[in-house]
Structure formats: C-alpha cells, structure tokens
Enzyme design. Structure first.
Site, mmCIF file in Angstrom:
data_model
loop_
_atom_site.group_PDB
_atom_site.id
_atom_site.type_symbol
_atom_site.label_atom_id
_atom_site.label_comp_id
_atom_site.label_asym_id
_atom_site.label_seq_id
_atom_site.Cartn_x
_atom_site.Cartn_y
_atom_site.Cartn_z
ATOM 1 N N TYR A 1 0.821 -1.233 0.000
ATOM 2 C CA TYR A 1 0.000 0.000 0.000
ATOM 3 C C TYR A 1 0.852 1.279 0.000
ATOM 4 C CZ TYR A 1 -3.276 3.438 2.079
ATOM 5 O OH TYR A 1 -4.032 4.554 2.368
ATOM 6 N N ASP B 1 12.881 -12.789 -1.535
ATOM 7 C CA ASP B 1 12.548 -12.908 -0.126
ATOM 8 C C ASP B 1 13.774 -12.423 0.661
ATOM 9 O OD1 ASP B 1 12.043 -13.636 2.439
ATOM 10 O OD2 ASP B 1 11.628 -15.753 2.012
ATOM 11 N N SER C 1 6.868 3.645 12.668
ATOM 12 C CA SER C 1 5.467 3.849 13.025
ATOM 13 C C SER C 1 5.341 4.630 14.331
ATOM 14 C CB SER C 1 4.794 2.487 13.198
ATOM 15 O OG SER C 1 3.549 2.609 13.837
ATOM 16 N N TYR D 1 4.631 -6.732 16.544
ATOM 17 C CA TYR D 1 4.771 -5.851 15.379
ATOM 18 C C TYR D 1 5.425 -4.527 15.790
ATOM 19 C CZ TYR D 1 3.390 -1.925 12.491
ATOM 20 O OH TYR D 1 3.406 -0.756 11.790
ATOM 21 N N LYS E 1 9.409 -2.575 15.067
ATOM 22 C CA LYS E 1 9.734 -1.202 14.634
ATOM 23 C C LYS E 1 10.719 -0.563 15.613
ATOM 24 C CE LYS E 1 7.078 -1.153 11.000
ATOM 25 N NZ LYS E 1 7.711 -1.274 9.665
ATOM 26 N N PHE F 1 1.906 8.111 11.236
ATOM 27 C CA PHE F 1 0.708 8.064 12.060
ATOM 28 C C PHE F 1 -0.303 7.164 11.332
ATOM 29 C CE2 PHE F 1 1.577 10.372 15.948
ATOM 30 C CZ PHE F 1 2.916 10.613 15.698
ATOM 31 N N ASN G 1 -8.067 -4.978 9.379
ATOM 32 C CA ASN G 1 -7.879 -4.649 10.794
ATOM 33 C C ASN G 1 -8.048 -3.158 11.012
ATOM 34 O OD1 ASN G 1 -6.901 -7.269 11.776
ATOM 35 N ND2 ASN G 1 -5.237 -6.891 10.332
#
Ligand code: UD1
Length: 342
Positions: free
Chosen positions: A12, A59, A126, A151, A155, A180, A200
């Site tokens: 995305y 990968d 993040s 997760y 980060k 954000f 989610n």
C-alpha cells in the site's frame, strides 16, 4: 537518473511512494516477495505514471538472495525499506514470524547495503513506537515506550539496529519516518489499499462496509475521554506520506542531513475521532454507513496525534491533503476496484 530501490514496493504505502518517486524523475526498482501484495501493483503504477518500475521478486529473509538482489542494483542511490508484516493482532498470535520476517529482512538488507556501499537508507517506522503518549502532540523527543505488540516491537528494535549501524559506519545515512495513520488513495482511483482478508484498520473496514463486503462496522469504544468518546488518531493521506519519502530521498542523496540518523513524525498534526471520520466519509461520499458502537479494542490508545514541526522546519514538508480528500479517494478506489472485479 537516480535509481531508488523500494523494498515492499507492491504494498500500500510502497506503491504510492513508487508513484511519487517516478513522477519526480527517479528510476524505481521494486524488491518484493509478493507474500502480502500482488504484482498487479506494478501494472497500476505504470497506468498512472506511464513508467514501469522493474520488479525483482526476492525474499529478503534469505540472506544470499538479498545480497544477489542488491548486487544487481548496486548503482542505486538510496533504498526505501517498506518490506515488513504489519498486522498487529497477527503479530501477537505469531510473534516469531514477525521477528523473523521484519528483523531478518532488515538485517540482510543492511548487510547487502554495507557490502555494496549503498549508504542512503529510509526506514518505514510507526507512531506505535510511542505507545500511550503522556501528552499530545507527540514530538520526536517524546519517549519511545514498551511496545504493545511484537509488530510494534519490530519497529522499535529496527530503529535501535539502525542507530547502531550509523555509529559503526559514519558513511551510512538513515532517515526513519514514523507514520501516524495513513489512509486514502491516489486521486486516479487506480491504486489504493487492498488488505488480505478481513481488514484490521479503520478505513479499509469502512470502505468494505460501504461496498457491502462487510455487513457492519464496529466502532471500538465510545467511553474514551475525548469529545465524542471515540478514540482520536492523526490520519494522513497516503500521497502526502509518499511525497515525504521523496523529500527524504532527496535529502539523503544531496547530503543535506544534519545528522546521520534522523527521525521524523509523518502526520498532519490534527486528531480526528472515529465518529468524525465516519461522518466525513458519509458526507463526502453521500452515503450512510452501517455501524454500531461496541467495546474498546484491546491495546488501543485513546488519543494520539503528531507534532509536525520538525518535518516542516527541517524537511520543508507538510501534509497538504485534508480528511475530506482522504475519505473521498479511499471510496473512489474501493468502488473502482470492486467494479473492475465484478
Ligand atoms: C494500528 C496499529 C499501529 C499500526 C497501524 C497501521 C494498534 C494498537 N496500532 O493503528 O501499530 O502502525 O494500525 O497498520 O493496533 N477502529 C474501529 N473499528 C475498526 C477498526 C478500527 O473503531 O473496525 C478504530 C480503532 O479503535 C482506532 C481507530 O479506529 O481508534 C484507528 O484504528 P486503526 O486503523 O486500526 O489504526 P491504529 O489502531 O491507530
């Protein structure tokens, strides 16, 4: 023409960043394992920009494969590293997969960069690294806190690894961008967010509910200490976010950095509640959304929004698109995508 490698460029944020780079004249090579994104993204990028990035399927968890991939493009001026898993709940259920994927891919990428002397690196971080902030807006100096999820921890650890690398190698320049809440889509409606399975995050859940794919949106909690009781986030248009990466690439390539490890928040500085987002979506797109209030979601922060001062003063970048543009573009993409596939 400066070449930029975009890992996770079919995803995305990665795909929107490819568009922004191509439209600024950069040559783009995408490294992606296609585990959570489709190579169709490359066709979509080409339709929009009339330029086709090369796709190298790799990968990055596999060290030898990673080295071979970067060797092929060792003339790259910079690398933007998006390739990572990002589902919070899944990371709680499968922590080792998250640590393996997100950290091994990063480490192998850094090993390859060191080997081939590619010294400019942008990391996709993040706002989750701030945990529950004591005060808002959150500045880059706000304390990084214990992560809520594996997760989030990937980060946090990744930023620590990166900082260590800049200590050991003075040539290495890194910018870590703390996002954000990215939402919305390119204005063409030809590319946008396409999560696998049940979304989610709020915006894809909203658009899929409006499209009739999900029956009803659950609003997680209306008893937060906010104006309407629902949680507040700093939603940022994905194209604003994409453009910030181009500014960061430019800063690295032209050696404008003041420090070889820089961190910037990427947000708008404005907090909107869940109900405000729903209202904007309904009004701008002239439809009614089926939603109901339910219990809070475990691990959710009541309020978080960014201080955007550092990015605006140092990078000369600030978000230009407003919430209306975010919700309109998100729906435009969802509608187009569903029409294409009906
Ligand atoms: C989440 C992650 C964050 C990650 C980001 C992007 C957590 C705690 N944080 O941010 O680490 O970087 O996604 O992937 O999971 N909401 C609803 N109904 C829904 C979905 C969401 O009411 O069906 C509400 C949430 O309670 C929240 C807001 O909408 O208040 C935004 O949620 P979401 O889009 O999932 O993002 P974050 O939780 O802020």
């Amino acid at each position: 023409m400066s070449k930029v490698i975009v890992t996770g460029g079919c995803g995305y944020i990665g795909s929107h960043t490819c568009i922004a780079l191509l439209s600024q004249g950069y040559e783009v090579v995408v490294f992606d394992d296609l585990s959570n994104a489709s190579k169709e993204s490359i066709d979509r990028i080409e339709k929009i920009t009339e330029k086709r990035p090369e796709l190298y399927r790799v990968d990055l968890k596999d060290k030898n494969a990673a080295i071979a991939a970067f060797e092929t493009h060792k003339d790259a001026m910079a690398v933007i590293h998006f390739a990572a898993y990002k589902a919070v709940k899944e990371s709680v259920e499968q922590p080792l997969q998250y640590y393996e994927n997100n950290l091994f891919s990063l480490i192998n990428t850094l090993i390859a960069l060191q080997k081939f002397g590619i010294n400019n690196f942008i990391f996709s971080s993040s706002a989750t690294v701030y945990g529950i902030p004591k005060t808002c807006p959150v500045t880059e100096k706000s304390p990084v806190s214990t992560a809520f999820s594996p997760y989030g921890n990937t980060k946090k650890i990744a930023e620590e690894i990166l900082e260590d690398c800049t200590h050991s190698n003075a040539e290495f320049s890194i910018i870590s961008l703390r996002y954000f809440n990215p939402i919305g889509a390119h204005k063409s409606g030809k590319i946008g967010e396409l999560p696998n399975g049940i979304p989610n995050n709020l915006m894809p859940y909203i658009t899929q509910t409006a499209a009739g794919i999900r029956e009803q949106l659950m609003v997680f909690g209306n008893d937060y200490p906010t104006k309407d009781g629902t949680a507040i986030r700093d939603y940022i248009h994905v194209m604003d976010l994409a453009e910030a990466h181009v500014v960061a690439v430019d800063r690295l390539i032209h050696q404008k950095q003041e420090n070889n490890f820089e961190i910037y928040n990427l947000g708008t500085g404005i907090g909107y509640s869940v109900l405000e987002v729903i209202k904007a979506f309904e009004t701008q797109n002239n439809l009614a959304l089926n939603y109901k209030i339910t219990d809070r979601r475990k691990g959710d922060v009541p309020v978080v929004f960014a201080s955007t001062e550092l990015a605006s003063q140092t990078l000369g970048w600030s978000a230009k698109r407003d919430l209306n543009s975010m919700v309109k573009s998100a729906w435009n993409w969802e509608k187009n995508y569903r029409n294409e596939n009906s």
